[in-house]
Scaffold this motif. Sequence first.
Motif, short mmCIF file in Angstrom:
data_model
loop_
_atom_site.label_atom_id
_atom_site.label_comp_id
_atom_site.label_asym_id
_atom_site.label_seq_id
_atom_site.Cartn_x
_atom_site.Cartn_y
_atom_site.Cartn_z
N GLN A 54 0.84 -1.20 0.00
CA GLN A 54 0.00 0.00 0.00
C GLN A 54 0.87 1.24 0.00
OE1 GLN A 54 -3.34 0.16 2.70
NE2 GLN A 54 -3.36 2.38 2.72
N ILE A 55 0.47 2.23 -0.82
CA ILE A 55 1.21 3.48 -0.93
C ILE A 55 0.27 4.66 -0.78
CG2 ILE A 55 3.01 2.50 -2.41
CD1 ILE A 55 1.55 3.65 -4.82
N CYS A 56 0.83 5.84 -0.58
CA CYS A 56 0.08 7.09 -0.60
C CYS A 56 -0.04 7.55 -2.06
CB CYS A 56 0.79 8.14 0.25
SG CYS A 56 0.92 7.72 2.01
N PRO A 57 -0.79 8.61 -2.33
CA PRO A 57 -0.90 9.10 -3.72
C PRO A 57 0.47 9.39 -4.32
CG PRO A 57 -2.58 10.12 -2.36
CD PRO A 57 -1.69 9.35 -1.42
N ILE A 85 -1.94 -1.36 -3.60
CA ILE A 85 -3.09 -0.60 -3.11
C ILE A 85 -2.72 0.87 -3.21
CG2 ILE A 85 -4.63 -0.13 -1.18
CD1 ILE A 85 -3.95 -2.89 -0.07
N GLY A 86 -3.44 1.61 -4.04
CA GLY A 86 -3.21 3.04 -4.20
C GLY A 86 -4.21 3.86 -3.41
N ASP A 87 -4.00 5.15 -3.38
CA ASP A 87 -4.81 6.04 -2.56
C ASP A 87 -5.39 7.14 -3.43
OD1 ASP A 87 -5.92 7.16 -0.27
OD2 ASP A 87 -4.08 6.94 0.89
N VAL A 88 -6.70 7.35 -3.36
CA VAL A 88 -7.36 8.42 -4.10
C VAL A 88 -8.00 9.38 -3.11
CG1 VAL A 88 -9.18 9.00 -5.75
CG2 VAL A 88 -7.79 6.96 -6.11
N ILE A 139 -7.92 0.41 -4.65
CA ILE A 139 -7.72 1.79 -4.21
C ILE A 139 -8.37 1.99 -2.85
CG2 ILE A 139 -7.59 2.70 -6.55
CD1 ILE A 139 -10.39 3.94 -6.06
N ARG A 140 -7.75 2.85 -2.06
CA ARG A 140 -8.33 3.33 -0.81
C ARG A 140 -8.92 4.70 -1.10
NH1 ARG A 140 -6.58 5.97 4.75
NH2 ARG A 140 -6.05 7.64 3.32
N LEU A 141 -10.22 4.84 -0.88
CA LEU A 141 -10.91 6.10 -1.15
C LEU A 141 -10.90 6.94 0.12
CD1 LEU A 141 -12.34 7.59 -3.41
CD2 LEU A 141 -14.46 6.43 -2.78
N ASP A 142 -10.10 8.00 0.10
CA ASP A 142 -9.86 8.80 1.29
C ASP A 142 -11.07 9.66 1.64
OD1 ASP A 142 -7.96 9.58 3.31
OD2 ASP A 142 -7.80 11.51 2.30
N HIS A 143 -11.29 9.87 2.95
CA HIS A 143 -12.38 10.70 3.49
C HIS A 143 -13.73 10.26 2.93
CE1 HIS A 143 -13.67 14.07 5.89
NE2 HIS A 143 -14.33 14.60 4.87
N GLU A 173 -12.10 4.68 3.40
CA GLU A 173 -11.45 5.26 4.58
C GLU A 173 -12.54 5.93 5.40
OE1 GLU A 173 -10.69 7.84 7.14
OE2 GLU A 173 -10.23 9.07 5.39
N ASP A 174 -13.03 5.20 6.40
CA ASP A 174 -14.17 5.66 7.20
C ASP A 174 -13.74 5.92 8.64
OD1 ASP A 174 -13.63 3.00 7.68
OD2 ASP A 174 -15.73 2.38 7.80
N LEU A 175 -12.60 6.57 8.81
CA LEU A 175 -12.07 6.79 10.15
C LEU A 175 -12.62 8.07 10.76
CD1 LEU A 175 -8.36 5.83 9.41
CD2 LEU A 175 -10.20 4.37 10.28
N GLY A 176 -12.41 8.21 12.06
CA GLY A 176 -12.91 9.38 12.76
C GLY A 176 -14.29 9.12 13.35
#
Length: 523
Positions: free
Chosen positions: A52-55, A224-227, A303-307, A353-356
């Motif tokens: 897994q990486i960041c954008p 795993i990428g990040d969007v 992909i990890r869908l941020d926020h 990404e369902d954190l918080g």
Amino acid sequence: MEAAPASWLNIRAAGVLAHVSSLPGDYGIGNLGAGARGFVDFLAEAGVRYWQICPIGPTGFGDSPYQLFSGRAGNPYFIDLGELKEEGLLTDTELVPLRALPASQVFYGALYERFWTALAKASDRFSASGKDEIDAMGSFKEFRAANAGWLEPFADFMALKAHFQGRAWTTWPTELRRWTPSLRALFPDAVKKEAERHAFYQYVFFGQWDRLRRYAARRGVGIIGDVPIFVALDSADTWAHREVFQLDADGQPTVVAGVPPDYFSALGQLWGNPLYDWEYLRGTGYQWWIDRLRAAFELYDIIRLDHFRGFDTYWEIPADAPDARTGQWRTGPGAAFFTAIRVALPDAKIIAEDLGYIGPGVVALRRGAGLPGMKIVQFAYGHDANNANLPHYYPPDSVAYTGTHDNVTTRGWLESLTEPYAGKVAEYFSLNGSAKSAWPIIRATLATVSRLAVIPMQDLLDLPASATFNRPGTMDGNWVWRFTADDLAKLRADKVATLKHWIQLYDRTGDRPVRDYSEPPAH
């Protein structure tokens, strides 16, 4: 949305989180060359299925991979310059200043001064050679034609940005504040040349990326990428697609993104990203977003869908507000958006990404879309009244992390705990008064029922808080951590057997789907 689709996450597997910038490399920052392949070899040897990486886009002020000049372009800093030397486009002498940079940290100021000079020389030599191809990367001309929709606006944006000494596009002359295919005709020759360079940089980046991804696939490692949900105001995305965002006639945002005041911040957080015109997007069938996600899946396996919560409700702040307190909740696109995504991209594998602190509406949206959410072991105690991040509450359709890029390292977390949480964590994870180490938490994460478990590289190396990748809300010292080839060699020698054993012990080899029924033993 009709009946929830079945989750795509039907195997148990393990992953490791390490951004490209953190990899070993000879030129001041991690790159897509030998250091990346060596890291993939380590993952394959340990039985890790995912990296897994960041954008991976080009970063702007602050160097955050979540504030990019483009969501489609690659970061030229990640180009392996050694390959350009082998092609005769750079010399050893020209690479000496970059080789002098530290191997264990990114110094972005020095990198900026040295890297672009070398890369420009490589581009100019390629152009002067009359060639159309670097070995095994295919035709530059064909690459430009296939990617013209995003590449030409991006190259023009970066060239103009350099011409205007880095100023945001919203301050450029009026005739340059909206991209059109004919805009380049207005450019001075020096700006046209700089645009050509940026097109070349992308050709090299994606040629090297494609090679690395195919190498990882041969070793059984997916990416795993990040969007990020939002894009930067000062980006080619916003400049070239103003209609997608809530902007005024001059291109200035009327409202911006953030989060309201909470326990952590009395003023909330004012992010400043432009907000989408969801009504316009709905009228187009969310085509801009579909194109964005389709492009991401050309690069990544998952992909990890941020926020993610922003697709349910989002905090809208007036653009002239001094902080986030005067914002208000607005309704996001909801289920209709994910229905459109599923129809256009039926094989899409997305982590939400369902954190918080999120309400039941976000949970319902995620479940209705058939997406796994995230669980963070570091949030096990004291994070929320429900203790939803205690491992015994994890649902199988989830991705468990010791921590993310926004968390302190797990060893640092353990060392910072005070009572009563220190005692609860020690008892829950059977630490038995041992030295503070991430490895018992790593084992517990791999043992969870979450079908995917991801461990940050800092935790595998058992590093203290000083190795934290990003501290949200702070400006200095973020995104700079790296590990060296020696660090990786020591980890392989000392821990790869243990990691591989745990991956096998907890059925995280990723080689068979999870079944809800029993089967007779094999004979």
